[in-house]
Design a protein around this motif. Structure first.
Motif, PDB file in Angstrom:
ATOM      1  N   UNK A 181      22.212  -6.375  12.074  1.00 20.03           N
ATOM      2  CA  UNK A 181      22.876  -6.684  10.801  1.00 20.03           C
ATOM      3  C   UNK A 181      24.396  -6.687  10.962  1.00 20.03           C
ATOM      4  N   UNK A 182      24.914  -5.740  11.726  1.00 24.14           N
ATOM      5  CA  UNK A 182      26.352  -5.716  11.982  1.00 24.14           C
ATOM      6  C   UNK A 182      26.788  -6.948  12.757  1.00 24.14           C
ATOM      7  N   UNK A 183      25.987  -7.368  13.728  1.00 22.34           N
ATOM      8  CA  UNK A 183      26.321  -8.565  14.512  1.00 22.34           C
ATOM      9  C   UNK A 183      26.321  -9.816  13.639  1.00 22.34           C
ATOM     10  N   UNK A 184      25.542  -9.788  12.541  1.00 23.74           N
ATOM     11  CA  UNK A 184      25.484 -10.926  11.616  1.00 23.74           C
ATOM     12  C   UNK A 184      26.593 -10.863  10.566  1.00 23.74           C
ATOM     13  N   UNK A 185      27.449  -9.833  10.633  1.00 24.86           N
ATOM     14  CA  UNK A 185      28.612  -9.757   9.760  1.00 24.86           C
ATOM     15  C   UNK A 185      28.559  -8.732   8.664  1.00 24.86           C
ATOM     16  N   UNK A 186      27.449  -8.016   8.529  1.00 19.37           N
ATOM     17  CA  UNK A 186      27.346  -6.990   7.489  1.00 19.37           C
ATOM     18  C   UNK A 186      28.093  -5.745   7.926  1.00 19.37           C
ATOM     19  N   UNK A 187      28.807  -5.123   6.988  1.00 19.12           N
ATOM     20  CA  UNK A 187      29.500  -3.863   7.298  1.00 19.12           C
ATOM     21  C   UNK A 187      28.610  -2.696   6.889  1.00 19.12           C
ATOM     22  N   UNK A 188      28.288  -1.851   7.850  1.00 20.16           N
ATOM     23  CA  UNK A 188      27.534  -0.620   7.592  1.00 20.16           C
ATOM     24  C   UNK A 188      28.390   0.524   8.109  1.00 20.16           C
ATOM     25  N   UNK A 189      28.804   1.398   7.226  1.00 22.48           N
ATOM     26  CA  UNK A 189      29.734   2.460   7.586  1.00 22.48           C
ATOM     27  C   UNK A 189      29.093   3.591   8.367  1.00 22.48           C
ATOM     28  N   UNK A 190      29.817   4.690   8.452  1.00 23.29           N
ATOM     29  CA  UNK A 190      29.374   5.850   9.212  1.00 23.29           C
ATOM     30  C   UNK A 190      28.533   6.781   8.337  1.00 23.29           C
ATOM     31  N   UNK A 191      27.546   7.416   8.965  1.00 27.81           N
ATOM     32  CA  UNK A 191      26.721   8.385   8.252  1.00 27.81           C
ATOM     33  C   UNK A 191      25.861   7.785   7.160  1.00 27.81           C
ATOM     34  N   UNK A 192      25.514   6.518   7.283  1.00 34.54           N
ATOM     35  CA  UNK A 192      24.741   5.820   6.249  1.00 34.54           C
ATOM     36  C   UNK A 192      23.245   5.979   6.514  1.00 34.54           C
ATOM     37  N   UNK A 193      22.503   6.293   5.470  1.00 33.95           N
ATOM     38  CA  UNK A 193      21.043   6.329   5.519  1.00 33.95           C
ATOM     39  C   UNK A 193      20.527   5.010   4.964  1.00 33.95           C
ATOM     40  N   UNK A 194      20.170   4.088   5.863  1.00 33.42           N
ATOM     41  CA  UNK A 194      19.678   2.760   5.478  1.00 33.42           C
ATOM     42  C   UNK A 194      18.286   2.587   6.096  1.00 33.42           C
TER      43      UNK A 194
END
Length: 218
Positions: A23-36
């Motif tokens: 998802x990050x490689x596709x451009x989505x920003x996912x921050x630190x310590x995230x429960x996804x």
């Protein structure tokens, strides 16, 4: 089963981390310590419009949408919009987040809510569409008061992996006349002792909720 379970957990963890990386490689920003969790449905075709900041958490089967094509047949046009989720926001199971909204920071959203409009910082919201129910301070104050009266169980001894038949019976007896609390789970996570699967984090992450409350000017 006891032999297979740890391997299954490692495999699921590796798959989840690969998903975050993709998802990050596709451009989505996912921050630190995230429960996804793996069950979170992400609008992959437009995930580059989705931004999730540090320490956010999602219950099972949430949906995050950044486009809406329901009017396409009639207008020959579809809607696209940013989804910005600021730090320390938390969403109950099966919450739906629609395009062109901003949430938080430090906003809690109840299960099964539909977020069709932006939600203000430091509030507790719920409903279809989601609306403000109370401030975060009021919500925390109520739980602090209940914490002083309700039974408490330390996460280290009473988490799902540590439960014994005897401990289960203790909890069942404790909640016979009302809710109880499991305490210390987040602190144990910060020590690397298990708990919720989160994206990696370091000293550059924004202050998590406990630290924010300690450092906030009174």
């Amino acid at each position: 089963m006891d032999i297979v379970s740890p391997w299954k957990m490692r495999l699921e963890s590796a798959r989840l981390k690969r998903r975050w990386d993709k998802l990050r490689a596709m451009g989505m920003h996912i921050g630190q310590g995230v429960n996804l969790p793996a069950s979170t449905w992400i609008d992959t075709s437009h995930c580059f419009l989705i931004r999730i900041e540090d320490w956010c958490g999602f219950g099972e089967q949430c949906l995050i949408l950044a486009h809406d094509a329901q009017m396409d047949e009639f207008l020959d046009a579809g809607l696209i919009g940013k989804v910005t989720i600021h730090e320390s926001c938390h969403f109950g199971s099966r919450t739906v987040i629609l395009p062109d909204v901003e949430v938080g920071p430090r906003t809690i959203v109840g299960a099964n809510s539909v977020i069709s409009r932006s939600l203000p910082p430091e509030t507790v919201c719920a409903g279809i569409p989601a609306k403000v129910i109370c401030s975060l301070d009021d919500y925390l104050a109520r739980h602090r008061e209940r914490l002083g009266q309700a039974p408490q169980f330390a996460w280290r001894e009473y988490n799902a992996n540590a439960l014994t038949p005897g401990r289960m019976q203790e909890i069942v007896a404790a909640v016979e006349n009302g809710a109880a609390y499991i305490t210390g789970g987040f602190s144990e996570e910060l020590k690397g002792l298990g708990g919720t699967e989160r994206t990696s984090y370091d000293h550059t992450a924004k202050p998590h909720g406990i630290r924010f409350l300690k450092e906030r000017p009174r």
